[in-house]
Design an enzyme around this catalytic site. Structure first.
Site, PDB file in Angstrom:
ATOM      1  N   SER A   1       0.866  -1.181   0.000  1.00  0.00           N
ATOM      2  CA  SER A   1       0.000   0.000   0.000  1.00  0.00           C
ATOM      3  C   SER A   1       0.901   1.228   0.000  1.00  0.00           C
ATOM      4  O   SER A   1       2.068   1.149   0.441  1.00  0.00           O
ATOM      5  CB  SER A   1      -0.868   0.028   1.264  1.00  0.00           C
TER       6      SER A   1
ATOM      7  N   TYR B   1      -1.944   0.302  10.849  1.00  0.00           N
ATOM      8  CA  TYR B   1      -2.032  -0.177   9.462  1.00  0.00           C
ATOM      9  C   TYR B   1      -0.761   0.186   8.688  1.00  0.00           C
ATOM     10  O   TYR B   1      -0.216  -0.650   7.951  1.00  0.00           O
ATOM     11  CB  TYR B   1      -3.277   0.424   8.791  1.00  0.00           C
TER      12      TYR B   1
END
Ligand code: NDP
Ligand code: 8X3
Length: 248
Positions: free
Chosen positions: A134, A147
């Site tokens: 990501s 995250y």
């Protein structure tokens, strides 16, 4: 000759979003795909639509389940995609159970999949191992500590695996998207559909098919070419904290 014809692929997190789109794209390109995730009904519905595919019901946090699911398979291609986030609270306000689940899934899950699948590909002297990282593995944003930590770890895992396996014939790729419209935000906001929808309001976010297209590109290069890192942004997004929205 189609580089992906008859290749056996494992896709984790195939029951939804990016993983489902990758499974569809790889099937279209000629692969037979093992569809892995926890939700049986969704995997079975997808398997019915994808010729040559099969279901592997598993939780990537469980190393024995991952190993059992791939036992005896001669995999050519692995996409470690399963992952999730919970909330945007600062760490001091978040639940240890939730951040354990995020780290166990996004980090240890990728390691479990690598550990179970790399020996066979190394023995056969070929294969592709793709991580879905990501932009959160490249930039940290407010409310994203856990995250982002997990996706920074995914990037370290990608780099480490490449170093450890150089010369083995196995290629390593990380595809790192920005905002993609999937159920990711619905999960992140614990089922709050209005809040999840607001994330994508007024933005032409990336689609799961855009990410699948990048994966398909990377793994269909000739054997001497290793596409290492692909970072994909929606055109409206310049960083994890810079986004323009239409007024509609
Ligand atoms: P979705 O919520 O649509 O899909 C997540 C997938 O992960 C589901 O198939 C889910 O399946 C699976 N999964 C979650 N936990 C586990 C587990 N413990 N074991 C097995 N499978 C699991 O989100 P996305 O498609 O968006 O997310 C896919 C990946 O893409 C994630 O790694 C995410 O971090 C990454 N990503 C997403 C972006 C976005 O903006 N959407 C941007 C950048 C990266 P099930 O619940 O059936 O087990
Ligand atoms: C998901 C994209 O920007 O919400 O990886 O972290 S972001």
């Amino acid at each position: 000759m189609n580089a992906l014809q008859d290749r056996l692929a494992l896709v984790t997190g195939a029951s939804s979003g990016i993983g489902e789109a990758i499974a569809r794209a790889l099937t279209e390109a000629g692969c037979r795909v093992v569809l892995a995730a926890r939700r049986r009904d969704r995997l079975e519905a997808l398997a019915a639509a994808l010729p040559g595919s099969r279901v592997a019901l598993l939780d990537v946090r469980d190393p024995a389940a991952v190993a059992a699911a791939v036992d005896g398979l001669e995999l050519d291609l692995v996409v470690a995609n399963a992952g999730l986030a919970y909330g945007t609270e600062p760490v001091q306000q978040s639940s240890p159970e939730e951040f354990a689940e995020v780290l166990d899934t996004n980090v240890k899950g990728v390691l479990n999949v690598a550990r179970a699948t790399l020996p066979g590909m190394i023995e056969r002297g070929r294969g592709d191992f793709v991580t879905i990282g990501s932009v959160a593995g490249r930039q940290v944003y407010p409310g994203g500590t856990v995250y982002c930590a997990s996706k920074h770890a995914v990037r370290a895992i990608y780099e480490g695996l490449r170093l450890d396996c150089v010369g083995s014939g196995v290629r390593f790729t990380t595809v790192d998207p920005g905002m993609v419209e999937t159920d990711f935000s619905l999960v992140r906001f614990r089922g709050d559909a209005d809040r999840a929808k607001a994330v994508y309001a007024g933005v032409d976010a990336l689609t799961p098919a855009d990410v699948a297209d990048a994966v398909r590109y990377a793994v269909s290069r000739p054997p001497h070419v290793n596409v290492g890192e692909i970072v994909l942004w929606a055109s409206a997004q310049a960083s994890t904290t810079s986004l323009t929205r239409r007024a509609d």
